[in-house]
Design a protein around this motif. Structure first.
Motif, short mmCIF file in Angstrom:
data_model
loop_
_atom_site.label_atom_id
_atom_site.label_comp_id
_atom_site.label_asym_id
_atom_site.label_seq_id
_atom_site.Cartn_x
_atom_site.Cartn_y
_atom_site.Cartn_z
N MET A 280 0.83 -1.20 0.00
CA MET A 280 0.00 0.00 0.00
C MET A 280 0.87 1.26 0.00
SD MET A 280 -3.24 0.28 -0.07
CE MET A 280 -4.01 1.82 -0.54
N ALA A 281 0.66 2.12 -0.98
CA ALA A 281 1.28 3.45 -0.93
C ALA A 281 0.17 4.42 -0.53
CB ALA A 281 1.85 3.82 -2.28
N GLU A 282 0.54 5.66 -0.20
CA GLU A 282 -0.51 6.63 0.16
C GLU A 282 -1.47 6.82 -1.01
OE1 GLU A 282 1.12 10.27 1.84
OE2 GLU A 282 2.35 9.05 3.17
N GLU A 283 -0.91 6.74 -2.22
CA GLU A 283 -1.74 7.02 -3.40
C GLU A 283 -2.62 5.84 -3.81
OE1 GLU A 283 1.64 9.74 -3.20
OE2 GLU A 283 1.46 7.59 -3.01
N ARG A 284 -2.06 4.60 -3.77
CA ARG A 284 -2.82 3.44 -4.26
C ARG A 284 -2.11 2.15 -3.84
NH1 ARG A 284 -0.61 1.17 -8.79
NH2 ARG A 284 1.23 2.18 -9.65
N LEU A 285 -2.74 1.01 -4.16
CA LEU A 285 -2.10 -0.29 -3.92
C LEU A 285 -1.21 -0.63 -5.11
CD1 LEU A 285 -2.17 -2.78 -1.93
CD2 LEU A 285 -3.75 -3.82 -3.52
N VAL A 286 0.06 -0.98 -4.82
CA VAL A 286 1.00 -1.26 -5.92
C VAL A 286 1.26 -2.75 -5.98
CG1 VAL A 286 3.31 -0.77 -6.81
CG2 VAL A 286 2.07 0.99 -5.53
N LYS A 287 1.05 -3.35 -7.17
CA LYS A 287 1.23 -4.79 -7.31
C LYS A 287 2.63 -5.10 -7.85
CE LYS A 287 -3.48 -6.38 -7.68
NZ LYS A 287 -4.51 -5.60 -8.34
N ALA A 288 3.13 -6.30 -7.47
CA ALA A 288 4.50 -6.67 -7.85
C ALA A 288 4.68 -6.77 -9.37
CB ALA A 288 4.86 -8.00 -7.20
N ASN A 289 3.63 -7.22 -10.09
CA ASN A 289 3.83 -7.48 -11.52
C ASN A 289 3.59 -6.26 -12.41
OD1 ASN A 289 1.11 -7.27 -11.28
ND2 ASN A 289 0.63 -9.34 -12.02
N GLU A 290 3.49 -5.06 -11.80
CA GLU A 290 3.38 -3.86 -12.65
C GLU A 290 4.72 -3.64 -13.36
OE1 GLU A 290 2.03 -0.49 -10.40
OE2 GLU A 290 0.44 -1.64 -9.43
N LYS A 291 4.64 -3.05 -14.57
CA LYS A 291 5.88 -2.89 -15.35
C LYS A 291 6.80 -1.82 -14.76
CE LYS A 291 4.18 -3.31 -19.91
NZ LYS A 291 2.94 -3.97 -19.52
N ASP A 292 6.20 -0.76 -14.20
CA ASP A 292 7.03 0.35 -13.74
C ASP A 292 7.69 0.05 -12.40
OD1 ASP A 292 6.43 1.77 -15.96
OD2 ASP A 292 4.77 2.89 -15.06
N PHE A 293 8.95 0.45 -12.29
CA PHE A 293 9.69 0.19 -11.06
C PHE A 293 9.24 1.10 -9.91
CE2 PHE A 293 13.04 2.00 -8.38
CZ PHE A 293 13.29 0.91 -7.58
N SER A 294 9.13 0.50 -8.70
CA SER A 294 9.03 1.32 -7.49
C SER A 294 9.61 0.54 -6.32
CB SER A 294 7.57 1.70 -7.20
OG SER A 294 6.87 0.56 -6.75
N GLY A 295 10.11 1.28 -5.32
CA GLY A 295 10.69 0.63 -4.15
C GLY A 295 10.84 1.66 -3.06
N PHE A 296 11.23 1.21 -1.85
CA PHE A 296 11.40 2.17 -0.76
C PHE A 296 12.60 1.80 0.10
CE2 PHE A 296 8.76 -1.20 0.87
CZ PHE A 296 9.19 -1.39 2.17
N VAL A 297 13.16 2.80 0.78
CA VAL A 297 14.32 2.60 1.65
C VAL A 297 13.82 2.20 3.03
CG1 VAL A 297 16.30 3.74 2.74
CG2 VAL A 297 15.57 4.42 0.44
N PHE A 298 14.25 1.01 3.52
CA PHE A 298 13.79 0.63 4.86
C PHE A 298 14.95 0.61 5.84
CE2 PHE A 298 15.05 -3.34 2.92
CZ PHE A 298 15.65 -4.05 3.95
N LYS A 299 16.16 0.82 5.33
CA LYS A 299 17.32 0.78 6.23
C LYS A 299 18.48 1.50 5.56
CE LYS A 299 20.51 -2.53 8.21
NZ LYS A 299 20.50 -1.94 9.55
N ILE A 300 19.26 2.19 6.38
CA ILE A 300 20.50 2.80 5.87
C ILE A 300 21.62 2.32 6.75
CG2 ILE A 300 21.75 4.98 5.62
CD1 ILE A 300 19.05 6.25 4.92
#
Length: 528
Positions: A280-300
């Motif tokens: 879940m993103a604030e904007e919408r639910l993002v599915k794994a098989n979508e073509k466009d890349f997205s990801g998030f930083v969970f640790k540095i």
């Protein structure tokens, strides 16, 4: 390369437990099965000076605990498995909560003698809130411990889970004979001398066959048959759907140190555990098989390699493929960035990788662009949720112990706070710096790392603060202005310049809330 197939091959999970339940040892044994390491060094034994491959900081070695969350990957039966090993020690709980935002499922490790412990309860609660599928592994069966059925009851009651055993121990401690694998209907016998390598199993289709007595003895055979009958009568049959929805938790028994029952766990895990799930993103639910890349930083993590001052941002890929040297949008900064050497983690080695798929964790070299919770996408504005800062429990002033090293100290503090090791508050009145942590052990880690990684020395002074609360109020409101004037010496700013109220006691917190009802006080930073 078949994109859908690559996604279905991925399994990304975290291992959670109370300290000392054997989490790091289990991680090692899983790597052993994946052929990622050749032999396992017993973590606690002094005979083998080699520490577990997943614990790397000096403090971890001295205390035998995992401080940093490590990422380890291996291939097993054509599945690509990513393990996020989390610190069990409660002083590092925040790091673990964040890691749980990046996993698709979880293995909970429980010590057979101690049963369910407090830290496990907290972490399982977080998994339950998010409906993360869980498998329970009851460890250390080669030692005397609680009765198997008592343990299963305890797991159900204390953790609020609905369990179903998929393997069952034959005896325990001195009488430990082996494990009956309910899921595959076969027996694995315990010889007790296979810490370093991999056990053979004996297949048994029919547990009523007289062969059973010959192998494990009459007494054990009778009690195993009775126990399995009981399991059959008391616990629900395993249903994959219920497990994936977080409604049913399979349980395995074994001894990670003796490499026992681990294969059963792993074989069942790769079959039933979920491939990368939608997020879940604030904007919408993002599915794994979508073509466009997205990801998030969970640790540095800064300075993973003490020889090179480097900082890695760990990114969980949610959708699409992440390709090397391709520009991606850093959503918070609104800038495009590209990465020439993204790292993937294979067992204990880092390697540069050209393409990564949903479920994978990629380490990006970072010069200070990233903060925890940042999103990276092909261009769409997405904000992933669920990586909060919690109100710390301990507060201390931090002072510079070497005036010539002020610059190094500030740089070190900044970088460690970016990692989320602790939180930094700057007092509004005099700009003194206060460090807030979830556990007191964090202060040692900070002091140690400032000295060894940045060449800076610091001292601490206690500060009697009960809780830090993020303040939400209307700047034009008279009540808010009065609150700021009266409470001026208790106000500070956090790293993102949000206003924070440092309450010195539970009583003053309640009084403040009564006196200024329109000023909202929050215990986590994610309140927008």
């Amino acid at each position: 390369m078949n994109f859908e197939k690559e996604i279905s091959r991925r399994r990304t999970f975290g291992i959670i437990s109370h300290p000392d339940a054997g989490k790091t040892t289990l991680t090692e044994k899983l790597l052993l099965f994946g052929g990622a390491i050749q032999e396992a060094g017993a973590v606690k034994s002094n005979k083998i000076k080699k520490s577990a491959t997943s614990d790397f900081m000096e403090i971890e070695r001295q205390r035998g605990i995992s401080v940093a969350t490590s990422v380890l990957a291996f291939i097993y039966k054509d599945k690509k498995i990513n393990i996020l090993d989390t610190p069990g020690h409660k002083d590092f709980a925040e790091d673990t909560f964040r890691t749980l935002t990046a996993v698709d499922s979880v293995i909970v490790v429980i010590d057979v003698a101690k049963g369910v412990e407090e830290q496990t309860e907290k972490l399982v609660e977080v998994c339950r809130m998010r409906n993360i599928p869980m498998i329970v592994f009851i460890n250390k069966l080669d030692r005397e411990g609680k009765d198997a059925f008592d343990l299963l009851d305890e797991v159900e009651q204390k953790l609020g889970l609905q369990v179903t055993p998929l393997s069952f121990p034959i005896g325990m401690g001195y009488d430990f004979k082996g494990i009956y694998n309910i899921y595959e209907k076969n027996i694995n016998l315990f010889s007790g001398n296979s810490k370093q390598n991999i056990e053979e199993t004996i297949a048994f289709d029919n547990i009523d066959s007289p062969e059973l007595e010959k192998i494990i003895g009459e007494k054990a055979a009778i009690s195993l048959r009775e126990n399995l009958e009981l399991v059959d009568g008391v616990y629900p049959p395993f249903e994959k759907e219920a497990y994936l929805n977080g409604k049913l938790q399979p349980v395995f028994f074994g001894s990670a140190l003796n490499n026992f029952g681990v294969r059963e766990l792993l074989d069942c895990f790769i079959e039933i555990a979920p491939a990368p799930r939608p997020k879940m993103a604030e904007e919408r639910l993002v599915k794994a098989n979508e073509k466009d890349f997205s990801g998030f930083v969970f640790k540095i993590h800064a300075n993973m390699d003490p020889k090179h001052r480097d900082r890695l941002a760990f990114i969980k890929i949610v959708s699409g493929t992440f390709e090397r040297n391709t520009p991606y949008l850093h959503v918070r900064n609104g800038k495009k960035l590209k990465f020439s050497s993204p790292n993937a983690f294979f067992a204990e080695k880092k390697e540069i990788v050209d393409i990564s798929f949903p479920g994978d964790i990629v380490g990006l070299h970072d010069t200070g662009n990233f903060k925890i919770g940042d999103s990276l996408t092909s261009g769409e504005e997405l904000h992933y949720k669920g990586i909060p800062s919690f109100s710390p429990e301990h507060f201390r002033y931090i002072n510079n112990a070497d005036p010539l090293k002020a610059k190094q100290l500030n740089k070190g503090i900044d970088q460690l706070m970016d990692e989320g090791v602790a939180q930094l508050f700057t007092l509004e009145m005099n700009n003194r710096k206060v460090i807030g942590t979830v556990g007191a052990l964090q202060y040692e880690v900070i002091q140690y790392r400032l000295e060894h990684e940045y060449g800076a020395k610091c001292t601490y002074e206690n500060l009697p603060v009960h809780k830090a609360c993020w303040v939400e109020g209307n700047e034009k409101d008279e009540e808010f202005k009065e609150f700021k004037r009266v409470k001026q010496k208790f106000l500070a700013r956090d790293k993102h310049n949000k206003l924070v109220f440092l309450a010195d006691s539970q009583f003053s917190l309640q009084m403040t809330q009564q006196k200024y009802p329109n000023v909202k006080l929050h215990f986590t930073s994610e309140y927008e």
